[in-house]
Write a protein that holds these residues in place. Sequence first.
Motif, PDB file in Angstrom:
ATOM      1  N   VAL A 187       0.841  -1.191   0.000  1.00 22.30           N
ATOM      2  CA  VAL A 187       0.000   0.000   0.000  1.00 22.30           C
ATOM      3  C   VAL A 187       0.879   1.246   0.000  1.00 22.30           C
ATOM      4  CG1 VAL A 187      -1.794   1.264   1.242  1.00 22.30           C
ATOM      5  CG2 VAL A 187      -1.817  -1.247   1.231  1.00 22.30           C
ATOM      6  N   PHE A 188       0.616   2.175  -0.935  1.00 22.71           N
ATOM      7  CA  PHE A 188       1.384   3.426  -0.936  1.00 22.71           C
ATOM      8  C   PHE A 188       0.496   4.666  -0.924  1.00 22.71           C
ATOM      9  CE2 PHE A 188       1.167   2.125  -5.436  1.00 22.71           C
ATOM     10  CZ  PHE A 188       0.799   3.295  -6.102  1.00 22.71           C
ATOM     11  N   GLY A 189      -0.792   4.493  -0.718  1.00 24.64           N
ATOM     12  CA  GLY A 189      -1.688   5.626  -0.565  1.00 24.64           C
ATOM     13  C   GLY A 189      -3.057   5.176  -0.093  1.00 24.64           C
ATOM     14  N   GLY A 190      -3.683   5.910   0.837  1.00 22.99           N
ATOM     15  CA  GLY A 190      -5.007   5.559   1.317  1.00 22.99           C
ATOM     16  C   GLY A 190      -4.996   4.367   2.258  1.00 22.99           C
ATOM     17  N   GLU A 191      -6.153   3.761   2.435  1.00 24.06           N
ATOM     18  CA  GLU A 191      -6.304   2.615   3.335  1.00 24.06           C
ATOM     19  C   GLU A 191      -7.067   1.504   2.620  1.00 24.06           C
ATOM     20  OE1 GLU A 191      -8.232   3.898   6.898  1.00 24.06           O
ATOM     21  OE2 GLU A 191      -6.490   5.041   7.599  1.00 24.06           O
ATOM     22  N   LEU A 192      -6.616   0.264   2.803  1.00 21.98           N
ATOM     23  CA  LEU A 192      -7.233  -0.884   2.159  1.00 21.98           C
ATOM     24  C   LEU A 192      -7.717  -1.859   3.231  1.00 21.98           C
ATOM     25  CD1 LEU A 192      -7.773  -2.142  -0.673  1.00 21.98           C
ATOM     26  CD2 LEU A 192      -5.647  -3.428  -0.372  1.00 21.98           C
ATOM     27  N   THR A 193      -9.006  -2.146   3.226  1.00 27.50           N
ATOM     28  CA  THR A 193      -9.560  -3.128   4.144  1.00 27.50           C
ATOM     29  C   THR A 193      -9.369  -4.520   3.566  1.00 27.50           C
ATOM     30  OG1 THR A 193     -11.202  -1.605   5.050  1.00 27.50           O
ATOM     31  CG2 THR A 193     -11.665  -3.946   5.274  1.00 27.50           C
ATOM     32  N   ILE A 194      -8.790  -5.407   4.359  1.00 30.39           N
ATOM     33  CA  ILE A 194      -8.498  -6.774   3.944  1.00 30.39           C
ATOM     34  C   ILE A 194      -9.362  -7.727   4.759  1.00 30.39           C
ATOM     35  CG2 ILE A 194      -6.708  -8.538   3.692  1.00 30.39           C
ATOM     36  CD1 ILE A 194      -6.181  -6.061   2.020  1.00 30.39           C
ATOM     37  N   GLN A 195     -10.017  -8.677   4.086  1.00 32.06           N
ATOM     38  CA  GLN A 195     -10.677  -9.760   4.786  1.00 32.06           C
ATOM     39  C   GLN A 195      -9.978 -11.051   4.399  1.00 32.06           C
ATOM     40  OE1 GLN A 195     -14.912 -10.295   4.285  1.00 32.06           O
ATOM     41  NE2 GLN A 195     -14.960 -12.151   5.535  1.00 32.06           N
ATOM     42  N   VAL A 196      -9.519 -11.804   5.394  1.00 27.24           N
ATOM     43  CA  VAL A 196      -8.931 -13.130   5.201  1.00 27.24           C
ATOM     44  C   VAL A 196      -9.774 -14.105   6.004  1.00 27.24           C
ATOM     45  CG1 VAL A 196      -6.922 -14.600   5.545  1.00 27.24           C
ATOM     46  CG2 VAL A 196      -6.615 -12.232   4.815  1.00 27.24           C
ATOM     47  N   GLY A 197     -10.466 -14.994   5.319  1.00 28.11           N
ATOM     48  CA  GLY A 197     -11.428 -15.844   6.002  1.00 28.11           C
ATOM     49  C   GLY A 197     -12.498 -14.992   6.634  1.00 28.11           C
ATOM     50  N   HIS A 198     -12.641 -15.053   7.970  1.00 26.99           N
ATOM     51  CA  HIS A 198     -13.637 -14.243   8.681  1.00 26.99           C
ATOM     52  C   HIS A 198     -13.020 -13.007   9.329  1.00 26.99           C
ATOM     53  CE1 HIS A 198     -16.745 -17.361   8.362  1.00 26.99           C
ATOM     54  NE2 HIS A 198     -15.781 -18.233   8.593  1.00 26.99           N
ATOM     55  N   GLU A 199     -11.716 -12.836   9.220  1.00 25.19           N
ATOM     56  CA  GLU A 199     -11.025 -11.761   9.933  1.00 25.19           C
ATOM     57  C   GLU A 199     -10.819 -10.558   9.018  1.00 25.19           C
ATOM     58  OE1 GLU A 199      -6.909 -11.123  12.555  1.00 25.19           O
ATOM     59  OE2 GLU A 199      -7.214 -12.944  11.381  1.00 25.19           O
ATOM     60  N   ARG A 200     -11.004  -9.369   9.569  1.00 20.97           N
ATOM     61  CA  ARG A 200     -10.809  -8.144   8.802  1.00 20.97           C
ATOM     62  C   ARG A 200      -9.809  -7.222   9.495  1.00 20.97           C
ATOM     63  NH1 ARG A 200     -16.543  -5.601   8.178  1.00 20.97           N
ATOM     64  NH2 ARG A 200     -16.950  -6.796  10.080  1.00 20.97           N
ATOM     65  N   ALA A 201      -9.056  -6.472   8.698  1.00 21.43           N
ATOM     66  CA  ALA A 201      -8.091  -5.501   9.221  1.00 21.43           C
ATOM     67  C   ALA A 201      -7.828  -4.471   8.133  1.00 21.43           C
ATOM     68  CB  ALA A 201      -6.799  -6.184   9.653  1.00 21.43           C
ATOM     69  N   GLY A 223     -12.301   3.868   3.073  1.00 16.94           N
ATOM     70  CA  GLY A 223     -11.844   5.204   3.428  1.00 16.94           C
ATOM     71  C   GLY A 223     -12.495   6.283   2.587  1.00 16.94           C
ATOM     72  N   PRO A 224     -12.186   7.559   2.873  1.00 19.58           N
ATOM     73  CA  PRO A 224     -12.815   8.683   2.172  1.00 19.58           C
ATOM     74  C   PRO A 224     -12.138   9.053   0.861  1.00 19.58           C
ATOM     75  CG  PRO A 224     -11.410   9.502   3.908  1.00 19.58           C
ATOM     76  CD  PRO A 224     -11.366   8.000   4.013  1.00 19.58           C
ATOM     77  N   ALA A 225     -10.984   8.443   0.565  1.00 23.90           N
ATOM     78  CA  ALA A 225     -10.215   8.814  -0.628  1.00 23.90           C
ATOM     79  C   ALA A 225      -9.766   7.547  -1.355  1.00 23.90           C
ATOM     80  CB  ALA A 225      -8.994   9.650  -0.217  1.00 23.90           C
ATOM     81  N   PRO A 226      -9.336   7.678  -2.615  1.00 24.35           N
ATOM     82  CA  PRO A 226      -8.845   6.498  -3.328  1.00 24.35           C
ATOM     83  C   PRO A 226      -7.684   5.833  -2.594  1.00 24.35           C
ATOM     84  CG  PRO A 226      -9.185   8.310  -4.854  1.00 24.35           C
ATOM     85  CD  PRO A 226      -9.340   8.880  -3.481  1.00 24.35           C
ATOM     86  N   GLU A 227      -7.576   4.532  -2.754  1.00 23.96           N
ATOM     87  CA  GLU A 227      -6.467   3.760  -2.183  1.00 23.96           C
ATOM     88  C   GLU A 227      -5.578   3.280  -3.315  1.00 23.96           C
ATOM     89  OE1 GLU A 227      -4.182   0.258  -1.335  1.00 23.96           O
ATOM     90  OE2 GLU A 227      -5.956   0.253  -2.608  1.00 23.96           O
ATOM     91  N   TYR A 228      -4.256   3.290  -3.072  1.00 26.10           N
ATOM     92  CA  TYR A 228      -3.278   2.910  -4.083  1.00 26.10           C
ATOM     93  C   TYR A 228      -2.378   1.802  -3.547  1.00 26.10           C
ATOM     94  CZ  TYR A 228      -4.559   7.371  -6.271  1.00 26.10           C
ATOM     95  OH  TYR A 228      -5.243   8.406  -6.841  1.00 26.10           O
ATOM     96  N   HIS A 229      -2.135   0.777  -4.353  1.00 26.81           N
ATOM     97  CA  HIS A 229      -1.198  -0.262  -3.952  1.00 26.81           C
ATOM     98  C   HIS A 229      -0.567  -0.924  -5.162  1.00 26.81           C
ATOM     99  CE1 HIS A 229      -5.011  -2.642  -4.374  1.00 26.81           C
ATOM    100  NE2 HIS A 229      -4.199  -3.591  -4.828  1.00 26.81           N
ATOM    101  N   LEU A 230       0.588  -1.524  -4.935  1.00 25.40           N
ATOM    102  CA  LEU A 230       1.180  -2.420  -5.912  1.00 25.40           C
ATOM    103  C   LEU A 230       0.624  -3.804  -5.677  1.00 25.40           C
ATOM    104  CD1 LEU A 230       4.995  -1.472  -5.840  1.00 25.40           C
ATOM    105  CD2 LEU A 230       3.262  -0.698  -7.472  1.00 25.40           C
TER     106      LEU A 230
END
Length: 264
Positions: A187-201, A223-230
């Motif tokens: 991740v290099f911009g914004g925030e990315l919500t990840i769900q793995v199985g039943h767990e989220r972070a 989040g309120p803005a675009p998220e950027y990642h490789l």
Amino acid sequence: MRNIIPNPEANFPETFKSLFLNGPEGGVDSCNCLVSRCPPGHKGPRLHTHVVDQFYFVLKGETTVQIGTEIFKVPPMHMVHFPAGTPHCNWNETEDYEQHFELMVPRPPSDRLIDYWEGEVPTVPDAARLIQPFREEDYTQGRLFASAHLARRETGSPHVRVYAARVPPNGPSLPLHFHDFDQFYYVFGGELTIQVGHERAVARPGDLVMLPKGTVHTNLNLGPAPEYHLAILIPEPGVGEQFDYKVQIAYSDEKPFVNEPVKA
């Protein structure tokens, strides 16, 4: 969540330093992932090679790289590819800090992370082609997110596909799914919500998400803005191969995964 490796930037000293996010003796064994910072006037290791392919994605500042006998200035949002055996080095000639994400693929032996170059330096044919610029206008909008390819088999990267992704805020997510390859998000911009199985972070700038082959997951941007990642795929799926496998989970209370805020 153990799938998210937190940003290690607070551990940088006031000299050139590379910090491992994945590897060389732990995590997912298909590659090494690092983040490197070079203060003004500092240098990385002298001219050297690797037994595997290496990539730099410049995040901040400007790095000067030598590839064979040629020297290039590389600004942010550019990716540099050093094919296995290519003599190279980098340093910082500016008054600002330079920082870049590094990928080594496949994972090199722990006793062969670097081989210093001795003797006459060769000319690397068409070395400029190894530097890939990246601009906002390079994104191609897809159904759920926009993407721009930086490395893939057809452009000389046989071990990996790398693309930049831009995920809109409050957009829909993919269904839960898994892959037949290892996948990473840096991740290099914004925030990315990840769900793995039943767990989220939530993964934030500088964090690495590791999704080994077979991991059931999905992601979205709350989040309120675009998220950027490789996005890093190892190995790149072949032509005609299935990209992902959808997974349906029946919850006992019939409450599916919904786009709700995630607590930090």
